[in-house]
Structure formats: C-alpha cells, structure tokens
Scaffold this active site. Structure first.
Site, short mmCIF file in Angstrom:
data_model
loop_
_atom_site.label_atom_id
_atom_site.label_comp_id
_atom_site.label_asym_id
_atom_site.label_seq_id
_atom_site.Cartn_x
_atom_site.Cartn_y
_atom_site.Cartn_z
NE ARG A 44 -40.79 21.14 1.26
CZ ARG A 44 -41.11 21.71 2.44
NH1 ARG A 44 -42.12 21.25 3.18
NH2 ARG A 44 -40.42 22.74 2.89
N GLY A 45 -38.00 19.35 3.46
CA GLY A 45 -37.65 20.16 4.61
C GLY A 45 -36.45 19.54 5.30
CB ALA A 46 -33.06 20.85 6.04
NE ARG A 86 -33.72 17.26 -2.27
CZ ARG A 86 -34.67 18.09 -1.81
NH1 ARG A 86 -35.69 17.60 -1.13
NH2 ARG A 86 -34.60 19.39 -2.04
CD GLN A 193 -41.33 23.60 -2.36
OE1 GLN A 193 -41.55 24.53 -3.13
NE2 GLN A 193 -40.25 22.86 -2.42
CG ASP A 234 -32.71 23.07 2.66
OD1 ASP A 234 -33.09 21.90 2.55
OD2 ASP A 234 -33.48 24.04 2.62
CE LYS A 245 -37.89 25.38 -3.91
NZ LYS A 245 -37.54 24.09 -4.51
#
Length: 343
Positions: A44-46, A86, A193, A234, A245
């Site tokens: 995860r994480g752009a 995503r 997170q 993102d 987020k």
C-alpha cells in the site's frame, strides 16, 4: 527496510498487513499474486503501489514463453490486471504507462532484450523513488518551525514508498536537523495504518510519537499542541485538490480553523494533469468488513450497512503548500503545478 525487491526474478514484498507484530516477506511468483497483494493492502501507499506494479509487470514478461507476436497481447493483459487493483492511486497508472513506453520502444527487439529493459526500468523506478523522497524531505524540512509538533494521518513513510517516505520523509529530515520535537499520529480508521505503521516506523527511528484516535485531532489542535500538519497524497488534481486517506479532509478543515499550516508531501508523479479538480478524482470504496471488523473480530453487528470510501478530497484552498522533489508549490496551485511538471 526494504518494501519490495526481486529475488531470482520473483517479486518479494513486505506484508504490511502483519506489521507491527510480525515482519514478514512474501514471495509473489505470478502477476495475479502481485495484483492481489495490492488489492488486499499487503502492499500500500501510492508510490510503492506504482513501483510494485512495475516489478510485477517486469516479472510477468520475464515468465513469457511465446513468440514476439504474442507478447503484445500478453503484456496488455498483465498491465490491465494490475491497473484494475486501486483506482485512486495515480502512481499506479503512471508506473504502468512508463513500463508500456519502454515495452513499445523495444517491441521490435528480441524478446530477451524486452525482458531485460523492463526489469531495468522497474529497478530504476525503485532507486528514483528513494531519491525523490529524500528531496521531498529536504524541501519540506525547511518549512517546519523550530521544535515543531507535527500531526499526520495514515502512513506516508518508508512503508508506503521504496524508502524514507513523503510526509514522514519531511518528519525524518526535520528531526535530523533538530526541528521536530514530536509527532501526533492519528490512528487512521478503518485499517489503522497510522497506529500500526506510522507509529512503528517512528519508534524504529527514535522519533517521539504520540498516538491519538482520529476524532481527537481537533481537541489536540485546540489545546495549542500542533504547529503543522503534513500528509501524503494518492492523487493531486491540476488545480491542487488532493485525494488522500479518508480523514485527511477533516484534518485540513480543523487545521484551517485553528490557523495551522497544512502541507501535502508527494512526488510530482502523484499530480494528474488530466484531472481538473478533486471532484473528478475516482474514489475507491472498499470492503465493508474493514469497518465492521478489526483484524478478525467484529466490533459491530455483522450485517450492518457500511459506507467505506478509502479516500477523501481536500480542496486546494485548505492547503498551504504541496511539497515535491523539485520544490514547494504554493497558491495559485494551477500555475505552480504547470511550472514544476514542465521542468
């Protein structure tokens, strides 16, 4: 901390679902497994999503056994699969499009050359991401007041990137310069997170951190205990509206009310010039059980209806600056974005 790497041409990722209790690396030997890992937030994480997708695409092509004529449709199938994982994180599409450009550039060459060039490009993107994060940290650290008390949400740190981080890169660089006294980490419901990843990262680096629930942020600001808010992104629209987020918009409104500067830290690849404003950013809605449960335990009625958008959009007038690897963009954002994206 490595978040993704190749081992014998197989993609290996840090399983972020198991942090901080366990540090576990998973071998993903098919493109389908890479796509599933991105969907399930193992990755995860752009920025990291984009690089991992590039690794997955390079691996998929390395496994190809057919003719050069068949490779084009095989490549497109693998790319489309990864692109479907995503919808909000624009770095995913940026990375896949960059891989496609390399593929098209060498499409007339021997298949082994195409395989080599794609792997080299994925590895280059990994190395570039770390350098970009370090540059973001350097620019952002200069914006922090002395003895800054920084609030953040979600995880925009090493775990969300190939190393160092974006928002946490600013914190790390600032702490190394003696400019950060403490970090307020919002826990970040529904997947936590902030509580699981941001707190863990900062403790590893001996950076003072205090964990709060998301709905405590306004009270902490009202007490006068926050000097600056720094978050990741993102996707950033051409006018500076920013998707991050869920809960980020609330922080921005609270910061605006309390006259606290609110900064977004993200690479230029997160800016999508094809999106005019935040209203056009696609917002991913995730599994309802992410809200109904924590880990494997239900915390509410099992079949209650749930609305679970993964992101919200912060309008540009609430943002003081967008910190990138080429400098800080300030209002009017449309002009600054065009200038830096053109460099």
């Amino acid at each position: 901390m490595k978040t993704v790497y190749f081992e014998d041409d197989v993609v290996v990722v840090l399983d972020q679902r198991k942090l901080p209790g366990e540090v576990v690396y998973e071998k993903l030997d098919t493109v389908e497994k890479v796509a599933e890992a991105i969907k399930l937030l193992m990755v995860r994480g752009a920025p990291l999503i984009g690089v991992t997708a590039a690794f997955g695409l390079a691996m998929a092509v390395s496994q190809f056994k057919g003719s050069r004529e068949e490779l084009k449709s095989y490549f497109k199938q693998a790319k489309d699969l990864l692109a479907s994982t995503r919808p909000t994180a624009v770095n995913l599409f940026w990375a896949l499009n960059r891989m496609e450009q390399v593929f098209n550039q060498y499409a007339g060459e021997d298949v082994e050359i195409i395989k080599k060039k794609l792997k080299q490009t994925a590895l280059k993107m990994y190395e570039e991401d770390i350098k970009v994060n370090e540059a973001i940290g350097e620019y952002g650290s200069e914006l922090l007041p002395v003895s800054a008390r920084v609030m953040t949400i979600c995880n925009a740190g090493a775990a969300a990137t190939c190393g160092f981080g974006t928002a946490l890169g600013v914190v790390r660089a600032g702490f190394n310069k003696g400019r950060v006294d403490k970090v307020w980490a919002c826990e970040t419901r529904p997947v936590l997170q902030g509580a699981r990843l941001t707190v863990w990262e900062l403790i590893q680096d001996n950076i003072p951190v205090t964990l709060i629930t998301d709905n405590m942020a306004g009270y902490v600001m009202n007490l006068g205990n926050v000097d600056v808010v720094v978050v990741g992104a993102d996707r950033i629209a051409a006018n500076g509206d920013t998707a991050n987020k869920i809960g980020t918009y609330s922080l921005a409104v609270l910061a605006y009310h309390h006259n606290i500067p609110f900064y977004v830290a993200a690479p230029l690849s997160t800016i999508d010039l094809n999106i005019g404003s935040g209203g056009d950013i696609p917002i991913e809605e995730r599994d309802k059980d992410e809200v109904r449960k924590i880990k494997d335990f239900y915390i509410t009625v099992e079949d209650v209806d749930v609305f679970n958008p993964a992101f919200d959009v912060t309008p540009n007038h609430l943002i003081k600056g967008i910190i990138t690897e080429k400098g800080v963009i300030t209002p009017p954002f449309s002009e600054g974005i065009k200038m830096l994206k053109g460099k």
